[in-house]
Motif scaffolding. Structure first.
Motif, PDB file in Angstrom:
ATOM      1  N   UNK A 397       0.859  -1.183   0.000  1.00 25.64           N
ATOM      2  CA  UNK A 397       0.000   0.000   0.000  1.00 25.64           C
ATOM      3  C   UNK A 397       0.893   1.230   0.000  1.00 25.64           C
ATOM      4  N   UNK A 398       0.525   2.277  -0.735  1.00 29.20           N
ATOM      5  CA  UNK A 398       1.449   3.397  -0.929  1.00 29.20           C
ATOM      6  C   UNK A 398       1.760   4.176   0.342  1.00 29.20           C
ATOM      7  N   UNK A 399       2.980   4.663   0.413  1.00 32.94           N
ATOM      8  CA  UNK A 399       3.284   5.735   1.360  1.00 32.94           C
ATOM      9  C   UNK A 399       2.498   6.965   0.923  1.00 32.94           C
ATOM     10  N   UNK A 400       2.132   7.813   1.888  1.00 32.91           N
ATOM     11  CA  UNK A 400       1.340   8.998   1.557  1.00 32.91           C
ATOM     12  C   UNK A 400       1.754  10.186   2.417  1.00 32.91           C
ATOM     13  N   UNK A 401       1.695  11.351   1.807  1.00 34.90           N
ATOM     14  CA  UNK A 401       1.809  12.634   2.509  1.00 34.90           C
ATOM     15  C   UNK A 401       0.462  13.330   2.380  1.00 34.90           C
ATOM     16  N   UNK A 402      -0.075  13.793   3.494  1.00 36.22           N
ATOM     17  CA  UNK A 402      -1.345  14.515   3.485  1.00 36.22           C
ATOM     18  C   UNK A 402      -1.148  15.845   4.205  1.00 36.22           C
ATOM     19  N   UNK A 403      -1.355  16.926   3.474  1.00 35.78           N
ATOM     20  CA  UNK A 403      -1.239  18.272   4.049  1.00 35.78           C
ATOM     21  C   UNK A 403      -2.632  18.889   4.113  1.00 35.78           C
ATOM     22  N   UNK A 404      -2.999  19.359   5.298  1.00 38.80           N
ATOM     23  CA  UNK A 404      -4.302  19.983   5.498  1.00 38.80           C
ATOM     24  C   UNK A 404      -4.104  21.470   5.755  1.00 38.80           C
ATOM     25  N   UNK A 405      -4.886  22.284   5.043  1.00 44.21           N
ATOM     26  CA  UNK A 405      -4.899  23.733   5.274  1.00 44.21           C
ATOM     27  C   UNK A 405      -6.343  24.152   5.526  1.00 44.21           C
ATOM     28  N   UNK A 406      -6.563  24.831   6.633  1.00 41.28           N
ATOM     29  CA  UNK A 406      -7.922  25.254   6.985  1.00 41.28           C
ATOM     30  C   UNK A 406      -7.940  26.734   7.329  1.00 41.28           C
ATOM     31  N   UNK A 407      -8.995  27.412   6.902  1.00 43.24           N
ATOM     32  CA  UNK A 407      -9.269  28.776   7.344  1.00 43.24           C
ATOM     33  C   UNK A 407     -10.423  28.690   8.340  1.00 43.24           C
ATOM     34  N   UNK A 418      -8.658  22.609   2.603  1.00 44.70           N
ATOM     35  CA  UNK A 418      -7.903  22.032   1.496  1.00 44.70           C
ATOM     36  C   UNK A 418      -7.149  20.815   2.000  1.00 44.70           C
ATOM     37  N   UNK A 419      -7.332  19.683   1.350  1.00 48.33           N
ATOM     38  CA  UNK A 419      -6.576  18.473   1.672  1.00 48.33           C
ATOM     39  C   UNK A 419      -5.717  18.152   0.452  1.00 48.33           C
ATOM     40  N   UNK A 420      -4.410  18.253   0.626  1.00 46.95           N
ATOM     41  CA  UNK A 420      -3.453  18.034  -0.467  1.00 46.95           C
ATOM     42  C   UNK A 420      -2.715  16.727  -0.214  1.00 46.95           C
ATOM     43  N   UNK A 421      -2.662  15.884  -1.256  1.00 47.63           N
ATOM     44  CA  UNK A 421      -2.211  14.502  -1.086  1.00 47.63           C
ATOM     45  C   UNK A 421      -1.133  14.166  -2.107  1.00 47.63           C
ATOM     46  N   UNK A 422      -0.074  13.549  -1.639  1.00 43.55           N
ATOM     47  CA  UNK A 422       0.954  12.960  -2.513  1.00 43.55           C
ATOM     48  C   UNK A 422       0.925  11.457  -2.288  1.00 43.55           C
ATOM     49  N   UNK A 497      -8.122   5.894   2.615  1.00 49.51           N
ATOM     50  CA  UNK A 497      -9.030   6.379   3.659  1.00 49.51           C
ATOM     51  C   UNK A 497      -8.329   6.523   4.999  1.00 49.51           C
ATOM     52  N   UNK A 498      -7.503   5.558   5.375  1.00 49.80           N
ATOM     53  CA  UNK A 498      -6.887   5.624   6.700  1.00 49.80           C
ATOM     54  C   UNK A 498      -6.002   6.855   6.868  1.00 49.80           C
ATOM     55  N   UNK A 499      -5.018   7.108   5.990  1.00 47.47           N
ATOM     56  CA  UNK A 499      -4.198   8.313   6.186  1.00 47.47           C
ATOM     57  C   UNK A 499      -4.983   9.605   6.033  1.00 47.47           C
ATOM     58  N   UNK A 500      -5.997   9.620   5.170  1.00 46.16           N
ATOM     59  CA  UNK A 500      -6.797  10.845   5.018  1.00 46.16           C
ATOM     60  C   UNK A 500      -7.621  11.135   6.260  1.00 46.16           C
ATOM     61  N   UNK A 501      -8.280  10.108   6.804  1.00 45.81           N
ATOM     62  CA  UNK A 501      -9.061  10.316   8.020  1.00 45.81           C
ATOM     63  C   UNK A 501      -8.138  10.632   9.197  1.00 45.81           C
ATOM     64  N   UNK A 502      -6.992   9.968   9.254  1.00 50.18           N
ATOM     65  CA  UNK A 502      -6.007  10.285  10.291  1.00 50.18           C
ATOM     66  C   UNK A 502      -5.661  11.764  10.257  1.00 50.18           C
ATOM     67  N   UNK A 503      -5.384  12.277   9.068  1.00 48.74           N
ATOM     68  CA  UNK A 503      -4.994  13.681   8.943  1.00 48.74           C
ATOM     69  C   UNK A 503      -6.140  14.620   9.294  1.00 48.74           C
ATOM     70  N   UNK A 504      -7.299  14.426   8.699  1.00 39.94           N
ATOM     71  CA  UNK A 504      -8.372  15.408   8.896  1.00 39.94           C
ATOM     72  C   UNK A 504      -8.964  15.327  10.302  1.00 39.94           C
ATOM     73  N   UNK A 505      -9.066  14.128  10.873  1.00 37.25           N
ATOM     74  CA  UNK A 505      -9.633  14.026  12.218  1.00 37.25           C
ATOM     75  C   UNK A 505      -8.646  14.482  13.295  1.00 37.25           C
ATOM     76  N   UNK A 506      -7.359  14.309  13.036  1.00 40.81           N
ATOM     77  CA  UNK A 506      -6.381  14.897  13.961  1.00 40.81           C
ATOM     78  C   UNK A 506      -6.425  16.419  13.874  1.00 40.81           C
ATOM     79  N   UNK A 507      -6.618  16.943  12.660  1.00 43.00           N
ATOM     80  CA  UNK A 507      -6.751  18.398  12.499  1.00 43.00           C
ATOM     81  C   UNK A 507      -7.977  18.932  13.231  1.00 43.00           C
ATOM     82  N   UNK A 508      -9.079  18.203  13.150  1.00 38.36           N
ATOM     83  CA  UNK A 508     -10.286  18.636  13.854  1.00 38.36           C
ATOM     84  C   UNK A 508     -10.003  18.739  15.353  1.00 38.36           C
ATOM     85  N   UNK A 509      -9.282  17.768  15.892  1.00 42.80           N
ATOM     86  CA  UNK A 509      -8.915  17.842  17.309  1.00 42.80           C
ATOM     87  C   UNK A 509      -8.040  19.061  17.591  1.00 42.80           C
ATOM     88  N   UNK A 510      -7.099  19.321  16.698  1.00 41.13           N
ATOM     89  CA  UNK A 510      -6.206  20.465  16.915  1.00 41.13           C
ATOM     90  C   UNK A 510      -6.967  21.783  16.833  1.00 41.13           C
TER      91      UNK A 510
END
Length: 704
Positions: A397-407, A418-422, A497-510
């Motif tokens: 399964x691919x390695x992934x980078x997920x960058x989240x930017x929120x206003x 914005x969810x940016x994915x490599x 789904x796992x890395x994307x939800x990890x990123x966005x749900x951790x951001x929601x907590x932050x």
């Protein structure tokens, strides 16, 4: 106007592809979905039993067979019940209606006067002496489904919604020979492939004498271009020869992955196909507060319980293949293309294997056996991969980078996301382009598949669950499909789904932490979806969520939520854990809304399995690269141990909905994010890179 047919039934409308009444008292139910340990065949039998009004004991399931079963593509994506099960219900309803119409003709009455109990026909409550089997000879099941038949209402269902014993478990528990690895065929010979290290690598030399000495038994070599196999009747000799061949076959043009390439950050410097979708990016004209964070995950292995296996026989111009892959029809198409055969001359049968979770080596092992069988007509060839071969050569399964930017607005709530994915592709299954290792080694290999990923209509690959389900006015996804990778990548449970939800749900907590708001209440304040709110509130109640629990004490709790693909089941997860020398999971709670639940125990097992597997990914798993794949066994690729599995409580809600929702992969993302949020709560420091190793914990603490 008749109702439209469910997708799989529309693709396979002939009713004899779904049902048969082979002998008195017996019903054969056919499905394109295959048993991968998820209990799907039991659920399908429950569906058929209810819609046909027959006892489950009368039903024999037949699945994954290109001779008879419908073509439903892959058993993947949590689609088996959500789509395949609905199609099965409709097919059974259509057949039931045909039999009632025929019975009405025989009995010279109205169909509405008739009912069915365990296959027997009753008229106004009295037995008529007719049943499915007395009428079967007069009914043509080769007719197409019409959509005119009405499925039963939920209130009339009896078997659906009950805990039904799994059909496949007794044989497994008592050690019957039901796995493909246990298959024995008269005259069968064993084979191992000397694996081509990478596309384009060529055989320089073969020390056959050394390999034969190591075998200590009779073996033969089969070669076609850079495809090299060792064959013999004695599996022990063949296995010993294949181990020796690693040192006695020299390859040229070898490209070995390096340690640098194992980290997700390496993807940022690679060529990519870029695309953007969602709301247009208008910048930040109103000067909103900005939040930005970057998360990563390394390559993962499927780590199946047993190595892949496949059997093949080529006789009288006909190729028969036995496999534990997820899609017999796509494999047949790929084999036809690779071996230059007519697909009509290939039959593929599914046989259960012990472990799957996505595109592992099953298709490749089947192709290995088929390639050898073509050169040895009349012999059944059995190929079993070695453990090291499975880890090294199966798709990752691919390695992934997920960058989240929120206003965020003045209340700290996100108004632009914005969810940016490599990520490399998640979509190199054979049916998507003939991606079979054995075929790549043949003299005329297929071209490398063009860069592609799972389309959004099918849930997306790297972009799966990248769009938050929350009420955010502007949302967009930027996707960078990385086209150069050190290892072959494809589908593993949940895809992106796992890395994307990890990123966005951790951001929601932050974001909640930035405004001093409880994470549960923060989530509820930004979603109006009643089903989302219900699972969040339910899991908080189950866990007795304490909004005032102190942070940084070494013990923490975290919550996360997702709806798989934003169109399947809902799940919210709370994790309680401790962080000392390493992370220890104490307790996990999960509330899920999977819509109409066929087998509650089966659904609970799927949710639990997703929680445990996700915990293993988050805490332990990453493929290591060092002059090749350096994770090749359970020591170099550790997974969660039985002793490390926490107590898990699961509750299902809204189980009497009209529509079932895919549940097999829903808990992976929320579990990962809940662990990440709980670790942050325990440490008072955030770790954004997976897995959450001891080194990363120490680095996070030293940063504070």
């Amino acid at each position: 106007m008749n109702a439209p047919l469910p997708g799989p039934l529309n693709d396979n409308p002939n009713l004899d592809r779904w049902l048969a009444f082979p002998s008195p008292g017996k019903v054969t139910v056919l499905t394109g979905r295959v048993e991968l340990g998820q209990g799907v065949l039991t659920a399908m039998a429950q569906i058929a039993a209810d819609e046909l009004d027959v006892a489950m004991e009368r039903i024999t399931m037949r699945s994954g067979d290109t001779e008879k079963a419908p073509n439903e593509g892959y058993t993947a994506g949590s689609l088996s019940i959500q789509f395949g099960g609905v199609a099965m219900r409709q097919a059974c309803a259509e057949v039931r209606a045909l039999f009632l119409d025929q019975a009405a003709k025989v009995l010279k009455c109205e169909a509405r006067e008739l009912s069915i109990r365990d296959g027997r026909i009753f008229r106004n409550g009295a037995s008529t002496g007719q049943d499915y089997w007395t009428l079967a000879g007069a009914i043509d099941l080769t007719v197409k489904a019409t959509g005119a038949a009405t499925r039963k209402s939920v209130s009339d269902l009896k078997t659906i919604g009950t805990n039904t014993a799994r059909l496949d478990l007794p044989a497994k528990i008592y050690g019957d020979a039901i796995f493909i690895h246990d298959m024995k065929v008269a005259g069968m010979v064993h084979a191992r492939v000397v694996r081509q290290p990478n596309r384009g690598a060529t055989i320089g030399s073969i020390d056959e004498s050394a390999i034969r000495r190591a075998a200590k038994g009779p073996i033969e070599f089969v070669r076609n271009g850079n495809f090299l196999a060792i064959v013999g009747k004695d599996e022990t000799a063949v296995e010993a020869a294949s181990v020796a061949a690693v040192s006695h076959v020299a390859w040229q043009n070898v490209e070995a992955p390096t340690r640098t390439q194992q980290e997700a950050n390496w993807l940022l410097q690679r060529p990519a196909v870029d695309r953007a979708f969602g709301a247009p990016d208008t910048g930040n004209p109103q000067g909103k507060q900005r939040f930005e964070a970057t998360y990563s995950r390394g390559y993962l292995a499927h780590a199946s319980v047993s190595p892949s296996c496949g059997l093949a026989l080529f006789q009288d111009g006909r190729l028969t293949v036995w496999t534990h892959c997820q899609g017999v029809y796509p494999l047949r198409a790929a084999l036809a293309k690779a071996l230059k055969l007519d697909a009509a001359s290939i039959v593929v049968h599914h046989v259960q294997g012990s472990g799957c979770y996505g595109h592992n080596g099953a298709d490749d092992a089947a192709a290995d056996a088929a390639i050898i069988a073509i050169q040895r007509p009349g012999e059944t060839i059995r190929v079993r991969w070695r453990r090291e071969e499975e880890f090294i050569y199966e798709p990752k399964t691919p390695a992934m980078i997920v960058k989240v930017r929120a206003l965020v607005d003045d209340n700290g709530k996100p108004v632009d996301w914005t969810q940016e994915i490599w990520s490399p592709t998640h979509n190199l299954r054979p049916g998507a382009g003939g991606n079979l290792l054995g075929a790549i080694a043949l003299p005329d290999p297929p071209p490398e598949p063009p860069p592609d990923d799972v389309p959004e209509a099918n849930g997306g690959g790297a972009t799966r669950n990248a769009e938050p389900l929350y009420d955010i006015p502007a949302k967009r996804i930027l996707h960078h499909l990385v086209t150069e990778t050190p290892v072959r990548t494809s589908a593993l449970r949940g895809l992106g789904a796992m890395p994307n939800v990890f990123a966005l749900e951790c951001c929601i907590d932050e974001l909640a932490e930035r405004v001093g708001e409880d994470p549960v209440q923060y989530r509820l304040s930004i979603t109006a979806d009643p089903r989302a709110r219900a699972v969040i509130e339910k899991v908080a109640a189950m866990a007795r969520w304490d909004a005032n629990a102190p942070a940084g004490s070494g013990r923490g709790r975290g919550i996360a939520f997702a709806r798989y693909k934003n169109r399947a089941a809902y799940a919210a997860v709370v994790v309680d854990l401790s962080v000392e020398e390493e992370i220890r999971l104490n307790h996990v709670w999960c509330a899920s809304d999977a819509g109409l639940v066929i087998n509650p125990d089966g659904v609970t097992n799927q949710l639990e399995g997703g929680i445990i597997q996700s915990a293993s990914w988050v805490l332990k798993e990453q493929v290591r690269l060092d002059n090749g794949v350096a994770s090749f066994d359970w020591e170099t690729y550790p997974v969660l141990k039985f002793s490390e599995v926490p107590e898990i409580d699961i509750e299902l809600i809204n189980t009497k909905s009209e529509v079932p929702l895919g549940v097999g992969e829903v808990t992976a993302g929320p579990t990962a994010a809940a662990i990440g949020n709980a670790v942050s709560h325990a440490l008072g420091a955030r770790i954004r890179d997976l897995p959450l190793t001891r080194d990363r914990i120490m680095a996070a603490l030293l940063k504070e």
